[in-house]
Write a protein that holds these residues in place. Structure first.
Motif, PDB file in Angstrom:
ATOM      1  N   VAL A   1       0.836  -1.203   0.000  1.00  0.00           N
ATOM      2  CA  VAL A   1       0.000   0.000   0.000  1.00  0.00           C
ATOM      3  C   VAL A   1       0.874   1.258   0.000  1.00  0.00           C
ATOM      4  O   VAL A   1       0.556   2.246  -0.651  1.00  0.00           O
ATOM      5  CB  VAL A   1      -0.963   0.011   1.210  1.00  0.00           C
ATOM      6  CG1 VAL A   1      -1.724   1.316   1.326  1.00  0.00           C
ATOM      7  CG2 VAL A   1      -1.913  -1.170   1.122  1.00  0.00           C
ATOM      8  N   LEU A   2       1.982   1.197   0.726  1.00  0.00           N
ATOM      9  CA  LEU A   2       2.889   2.354   0.794  1.00  0.00           C
ATOM     10  C   LEU A   2       4.014   2.253  -0.242  1.00  0.00           C
ATOM     11  O   LEU A   2       5.027   2.938  -0.130  1.00  0.00           O
ATOM     12  CB  LEU A   2       3.481   2.478   2.203  1.00  0.00           C
ATOM     13  CG  LEU A   2       2.467   2.756   3.318  1.00  0.00           C
ATOM     14  CD1 LEU A   2       3.152   2.760   4.669  1.00  0.00           C
ATOM     15  CD2 LEU A   2       1.757   4.075   3.080  1.00  0.00           C
ATOM     16  N   GLY A   3       3.802   1.462  -1.242  1.00  0.00           N
ATOM     17  CA  GLY A   3       4.798   1.293  -2.298  1.00  0.00           C
ATOM     18  C   GLY A   3       5.047   2.555  -3.106  1.00  0.00           C
ATOM     19  O   GLY A   3       6.090   2.698  -3.739  1.00  0.00           O
ATOM     20  N   PHE A   4       4.096   3.499  -3.041  1.00  0.00           N
ATOM     21  CA  PHE A   4       4.275   4.760  -3.771  1.00  0.00           C
ATOM     22  C   PHE A   4       5.456   5.560  -3.223  1.00  0.00           C
ATOM     23  O   PHE A   4       5.955   6.475  -3.878  1.00  0.00           O
ATOM     24  CB  PHE A   4       2.993   5.598  -3.698  1.00  0.00           C
ATOM     25  CG  PHE A   4       2.668   6.113  -2.327  1.00  0.00           C
ATOM     26  CD1 PHE A   4       3.155   7.343  -1.905  1.00  0.00           C
ATOM     27  CD2 PHE A   4       1.884   5.373  -1.454  1.00  0.00           C
ATOM     28  CE1 PHE A   4       2.867   7.816  -0.637  1.00  0.00           C
ATOM     29  CE2 PHE A   4       1.586   5.834  -0.195  1.00  0.00           C
ATOM     30  CZ  PHE A   4       2.084   7.057   0.225  1.00  0.00           C
ATOM     31  N   LEU A   5       5.925   5.218  -2.013  1.00  0.00           N
ATOM     32  CA  LEU A   5       7.072   5.926  -1.440  1.00  0.00           C
ATOM     33  C   LEU A   5       8.354   5.691  -2.246  1.00  0.00           C
ATOM     34  O   LEU A   5       9.301   6.456  -2.135  1.00  0.00           O
ATOM     35  CB  LEU A   5       7.282   5.508   0.017  1.00  0.00           C
ATOM     36  CG  LEU A   5       6.196   5.953   1.000  1.00  0.00           C
ATOM     37  CD1 LEU A   5       6.449   5.368   2.379  1.00  0.00           C
ATOM     38  CD2 LEU A   5       6.121   7.467   1.060  1.00  0.00           C
ATOM     39  N   TRP A   6       8.354   4.634  -3.056  1.00  0.00           N
ATOM     40  CA  TRP A   6       9.522   4.393  -3.915  1.00  0.00           C
ATOM     41  C   TRP A   6       9.701   5.519  -4.918  1.00  0.00           C
ATOM     42  O   TRP A   6      10.797   5.744  -5.423  1.00  0.00           O
ATOM     43  CB  TRP A   6       9.411   3.042  -4.639  1.00  0.00           C
ATOM     44  CG  TRP A   6       9.751   1.892  -3.744  1.00  0.00           C
ATOM     45  CD1 TRP A   6       8.890   0.986  -3.235  1.00  0.00           C
ATOM     46  CD2 TRP A   6      11.039   1.570  -3.225  1.00  0.00           C
ATOM     47  NE1 TRP A   6       9.560   0.093  -2.436  1.00  0.00           N
ATOM     48  CE2 TRP A   6      10.888   0.431  -2.409  1.00  0.00           C
ATOM     49  CE3 TRP A   6      12.306   2.121  -3.358  1.00  0.00           C
ATOM     50  CZ2 TRP A   6      11.956  -0.165  -1.743  1.00  0.00           C
ATOM     51  CZ3 TRP A   6      13.374   1.523  -2.690  1.00  0.00           C
ATOM     52  CH2 TRP A   6      13.190   0.402  -1.896  1.00  0.00           C
ATOM     53  N   ALA A   7       8.626   6.264  -5.184  1.00  0.00           N
ATOM     54  CA  ALA A   7       8.727   7.425  -6.083  1.00  0.00           C
ATOM     55  C   ALA A   7       9.649   8.489  -5.487  1.00  0.00           C
ATOM     56  O   ALA A   7      10.375   9.170  -6.217  1.00  0.00           O
ATOM     57  CB  ALA A   7       7.347   8.000  -6.360  1.00  0.00           C
ATOM     58  N   LEU A   8       9.640   8.614  -4.158  1.00  0.00           N
ATOM     59  CA  LEU A   8      10.546   9.567  -3.506  1.00  0.00           C
ATOM     60  C   LEU A   8      11.997   9.120  -3.624  1.00  0.00           C
ATOM     61  O   LEU A   8      12.895   9.934  -3.858  1.00  0.00           O
ATOM     62  CB  LEU A   8      10.158   9.747  -2.038  1.00  0.00           C
ATOM     63  CG  LEU A   8       8.789  10.342  -1.783  1.00  0.00           C
ATOM     64  CD1 LEU A   8       8.487  10.363  -0.294  1.00  0.00           C
ATOM     65  CD2 LEU A   8       8.707  11.746  -2.373  1.00  0.00           C
ATOM     66  N   VAL A   9      12.229   7.822  -3.475  1.00  0.00           N
ATOM     67  CA  VAL A   9      13.582   7.273  -3.656  1.00  0.00           C
ATOM     68  C   VAL A   9      14.024   7.490  -5.095  1.00  0.00           C
ATOM     69  O   VAL A   9      15.165   7.908  -5.356  1.00  0.00           O
ATOM     70  CB  VAL A   9      13.625   5.770  -3.288  1.00  0.00           C
ATOM     71  CG1 VAL A   9      14.984   5.172  -3.599  1.00  0.00           C
ATOM     72  CG2 VAL A   9      13.270   5.563  -1.820  1.00  0.00           C
TER      73      VAL A   9
END
Length: 130
Positions: free
Chosen positions: A92-100
């Protein structure tokens, strides 16, 4: 210290292989050769930095190579936290990879400056400019 004069010779008998001979002014020696060789050994390569960025950039390997261990550790920690949160939240929090990925892409633009800064520091230390 005067710099040596450079004379290039091309041998026609040996297939046109070039030979460079340095002629020093009277009384001068090549004492700086070891110093410049040491700089060449220690300087950081842009090619190596970009290869590290391409394959291991999301964990900050290129930053460690370029002498930025604190920001490299921050990038490694951030990627680890994002990985852990992605697993715990079942993606669900996989969108945080966009910040990486954003940090990774911005670093591609910062690498030449980081390398130049590191190489300038190496030159100052090795050549005794400080």
């Amino acid at each position: 210290m005067m710099s040596p004069s450079r004379i290039d010779f091309v041998s026609l008998l040996e297939g046109g292989a070039g030979v460079t001979i340095y002629v020093l002014p009277l009384g001068e020696t090549m004492t700086n050769d070891r110093t410049y060789a040491q700089y060449d050994i220690e300087k950081k390569s842009l090619l190596v930095a970009y290869v590290l960025w391409l394959f291991l950039g999301y964990v900050g390997a290129h930053r460690f190579y370029l002498g930025k261990p604190l920001s490299g550790l921050m990038m490694l920690s951030f990627s680890g936290v994002v990985l852990l949160l992605s697993f715990v939240s079942f993606g669900v929090l996989g969108f945080l990879w966009a910040l990486v990925a954003l940090w990774w892409i911005i670093d591609a633009l910062l690498i030449p400056g980081m390398a130049a800064s590191r190489n300038r520091g190496i030159a100052d230390r090795v050549l005794g400019r400080r």
